[in-house]
Design a protein around this motif. Structure first.
Motif, PDB file in Angstrom:
ATOM      1  N   ALA A 113      -2.909   1.930   6.809  1.00 53.35           N
ATOM      2  CA  ALA A 113      -4.143   2.730   6.725  1.00 53.35           C
ATOM      3  C   ALA A 113      -4.683   3.033   8.118  1.00 53.35           C
ATOM      4  O   ALA A 113      -5.086   4.160   8.417  1.00 53.35           O
ATOM      5  N   ARG A 114      -4.673   2.024   8.977  1.00 50.93           N
ATOM      6  CA  ARG A 114      -5.159   2.223  10.350  1.00 50.93           C
ATOM      7  C   ARG A 114      -4.322   3.274  11.059  1.00 50.93           C
ATOM      8  O   ARG A 114      -4.827   4.145  11.755  1.00 50.93           O
ATOM      9  N   MET A 115      -2.987   3.223  10.831  1.00 48.41           N
ATOM     10  CA  MET A 115      -2.106   4.219  11.470  1.00 48.41           C
ATOM     11  C   MET A 115      -2.427   5.623  10.972  1.00 48.41           C
ATOM     12  O   MET A 115      -2.269   6.606  11.683  1.00 48.41           O
ATOM     13  N   LEU A 116      -2.923   5.695   9.730  1.00 46.00           N
ATOM     14  CA  LEU A 116      -3.291   7.005   9.170  1.00 46.00           C
ATOM     15  C   LEU A 116      -4.707   7.402   9.580  1.00 46.00           C
ATOM     16  O   LEU A 116      -5.196   8.451   9.201  1.00 46.00           O
ATOM     17  N   GLY A 117      -5.382   6.495  10.322  1.00 47.68           N
ATOM     18  CA  GLY A 117      -6.739   6.815  10.781  1.00 47.68           C
ATOM     19  C   GLY A 117      -7.799   6.637   9.724  1.00 47.68           C
ATOM     20  O   GLY A 117      -8.907   7.179   9.832  1.00 47.68           O
ATOM     21  N   VAL A 118      -7.485   5.848   8.673  1.00 46.92           N
ATOM     22  CA  VAL A 118      -8.473   5.629   7.606  1.00 46.92           C
ATOM     23  C   VAL A 118      -9.206   4.310   7.890  1.00 46.92           C
ATOM     24  O   VAL A 118      -8.555   3.292   8.152  1.00 46.92           O
ATOM     25  N   MET A 174      -4.321  13.902   0.841  1.00 45.89           N
ATOM     26  CA  MET A 174      -5.693  14.438   0.935  1.00 45.89           C
ATOM     27  C   MET A 174      -5.878  15.157   2.275  1.00 45.89           C
ATOM     28  O   MET A 174      -6.458  14.616   3.223  1.00 45.89           O
ATOM     29  N   LYS A 175      -5.375  16.419   2.315  1.00 37.21           N
ATOM     30  CA  LYS A 175      -5.541  17.213   3.538  1.00 37.21           C
ATOM     31  C   LYS A 175      -5.579  18.689   3.151  1.00 37.21           C
ATOM     32  O   LYS A 175      -5.412  19.034   1.980  1.00 37.21           O
ATOM     33  N   GLY A 201       0.782  -1.232   0.000  1.00 34.53           N
ATOM     34  CA  GLY A 201       0.000   0.000   0.000  1.00 34.53           C
ATOM     35  C   GLY A 201       0.811   1.277   0.000  1.00 34.53           C
ATOM     36  O   GLY A 201       0.340   2.308   0.493  1.00 34.53           O
ATOM     37  N   SER A 202       2.000   1.261  -0.572  1.00 32.41           N
ATOM     38  CA  SER A 202       2.784   2.513  -0.562  1.00 32.41           C
ATOM     39  C   SER A 202       2.083   3.601  -1.367  1.00 32.41           C
ATOM     40  O   SER A 202       2.122   4.776  -1.006  1.00 32.41           O
ATOM     41  N   ASN A 203       1.404   3.221  -2.465  1.00 31.66           N
ATOM     42  CA  ASN A 203       0.648   4.236  -3.222  1.00 31.66           C
ATOM     43  C   ASN A 203      -0.538   4.739  -2.403  1.00 31.66           C
ATOM     44  O   ASN A 203      -0.886   5.920  -2.453  1.00 31.66           O
ATOM     45  N   MET A 204      -1.162   3.842  -1.662  1.00 30.03           N
ATOM     46  CA  MET A 204      -2.291   4.237  -0.805  1.00 30.03           C
ATOM     47  C   MET A 204      -1.816   5.258   0.220  1.00 30.03           C
ATOM     48  O   MET A 204      -2.469   6.281   0.448  1.00 30.03           O
ATOM     49  N   VAL A 205      -0.651   5.021   0.822  1.00 27.58           N
ATOM     50  CA  VAL A 205      -0.116   5.962   1.819  1.00 27.58           C
ATOM     51  C   VAL A 205       0.114   7.327   1.184  1.00 27.58           C
ATOM     52  O   VAL A 205      -0.284   8.359   1.724  1.00 27.58           O
ATOM     53  N   ARG A 215     -11.072  13.353   0.449  1.00 32.89           N
ATOM     54  CA  ARG A 215     -10.601  12.728   1.672  1.00 32.89           C
ATOM     55  C   ARG A 215     -10.760  11.215   1.533  1.00 32.89           C
ATOM     56  O   ARG A 215     -11.743  10.747   0.947  1.00 32.89           O
ATOM     57  N   PRO A 216      -9.819  10.451   2.118  1.00 34.91           N
ATOM     58  CA  PRO A 216      -9.948   8.990   2.066  1.00 34.91           C
ATOM     59  C   PRO A 216     -11.033   8.525   3.045  1.00 34.91           C
ATOM     60  O   PRO A 216     -11.041   8.970   4.197  1.00 34.91           O
ATOM     61  N   VAL A 217     -11.953   7.684   2.595  1.00 36.78           N
ATOM     62  CA  VAL A 217     -13.014   7.200   3.494  1.00 36.78           C
ATOM     63  C   VAL A 217     -12.920   5.695   3.750  1.00 36.78           C
ATOM     64  O   VAL A 217     -13.574   5.179   4.662  1.00 36.78           O
ATOM     65  N   LEU A 218     -12.117   4.976   2.932  1.00 36.49           N
ATOM     66  CA  LEU A 218     -11.968   3.531   3.125  1.00 36.49           C
ATOM     67  C   LEU A 218     -10.719   3.041   2.403  1.00 36.49           C
ATOM     68  O   LEU A 218     -10.418   3.503   1.308  1.00 36.49           O
TER      69      LEU A 218
END
Ligand code: GRF
Length: 195
Positions: free
Chosen positions: A46-51, A22-23, A12-16, A29-32
Motif C-alpha cells: 500500500a505504501r508503495m502505491l502511495g496509499v 481506482m484511477k 493484500g493482493s486484492n487490495m493491490v 479513490r483509496p484513502v486508507l
C-alpha cells in the motif's frame, strides 16, 4: 469522488488490485489501507502505491473485539471512508461495527456463496466433488459471509485439483471481480455482476 478504505490481514493482493483500479474516470479513490497485523506485507505494498496506511494489532485486545474495533474505528473516522472493502481481512467483525457501515461495506469470499461460508472453502468444494468453484463479492451484514451478493466469478474444478491449485486460480478471478464490483458499487449499481 467516493473515498474507499481497504482492510487487510496479509499479502493484500486484492487490495493491490482494488487500489490500482481506482484511477482516471473511476468514481472512487483509496484513502486508507488498514491491517489488524502490523507486519502484514500488504501494508508495504500500500505504501508503495502511495496509499495511507494504519495498523492496529488485534492480539493485545484478546477477546475484547469491541476494544480492537474502537482502535480501528479511530483511524477510519480520520479517513472518512464512504465505502469499506474487506480484502483478505481475517477478523470477524461485531454487529456494532457492521451496523456503523451498513450498506457500504463489501467483502470478497473465495467460494460461490451461499456455499461454503467460513474457512477452507476450496478443500470443501473439492471434497464435495463440485464441478465448479469461484469467488463472491457481497455486502457485509452481521451474519458472517451472508450479505446480498454483488458479484460472482466461476471456474471449473479440474480433475486432480488441489486446494492450493484451486486457490491460485480463484485468486486470479478475485482480482478481476472485486475491482469490477467496486466500480459498479461506487456508481450506485447494486445488481449482481456474474463473470
Ligand atoms: C483470498 O483468498 C481472499 O479470497 C480471502 O483472503 C485471501 C487472501 O487475499 N478473503 P489477499 O491476497 O490478502 O487479498
Amino acid at each position: 469522488m467516493k473515498r474507499v478504505a481497504i482492510l487487510i490481514s496479509g499479502g493484500g493482493s486484492n487490495m493491490v488490485a482494488l487500489a490500482a483500479s481506482m484511477k482516471g474516470d473511476h468514481p472512487a479513490r483509496p484513502v486508507l489501507v488498514a491491517s489488524n497485523d502490523p507486519s502484514a506485507t500488504g501494508l508495504d505494498r500500500a505504501r508503495m502505491l502511495g496509499v495511507p496506511t494504519a495498523a492496529v494489532d488485534h492480539r493485545p485486545y484478546g477477546k475484547d473485539r469491541a476494544g480492537f474495533e474502537d482502535a480501528l474505528m479511530a483511524h477510519l473516522i480520520l479517513a472518512r471512508p464512504d465505502i469499506i472493502c474487506l480484502a483478505g481481512f481475517m477478523r470477524v467483525l461485531t454487529p456494532r461495527f457492521v451496523e456503523a457501515f451498513k450498506g457500504r461495506m463489501l467483502n470478497i469470499h473465495p467460494s460461490l456463496l451461499p456455499k461454503y461460508p467460513g474457512l477452507h472453502t476450496h478443500a470443501r468444494a473439492i471434497a464435495a466433488g463440485d464441478a465448479e468453484a469461484g469467488c463472491t463479492v457481497h455486502e457485509v451484514t452481521p451474519e458472517l459471509d451472508a450479505g446480498p451478493i454483488l458479484g460472482q466469478a466461476k471456474i471449473a474444478v479440474a480433475a486432480g485439483e488441489t486446494p492450493e491449485s484451486l486457490a491460485a486460480k480463484v485468486l486470479v478471478m478475485e482480482h478481476r471481480l472485486y475491482p469490477a464490483v467496486l466500480r459498479r458499487f461506487a456508481e450506485g449499481e447494486r445488481a449482481p455482476l456474474y463473470l
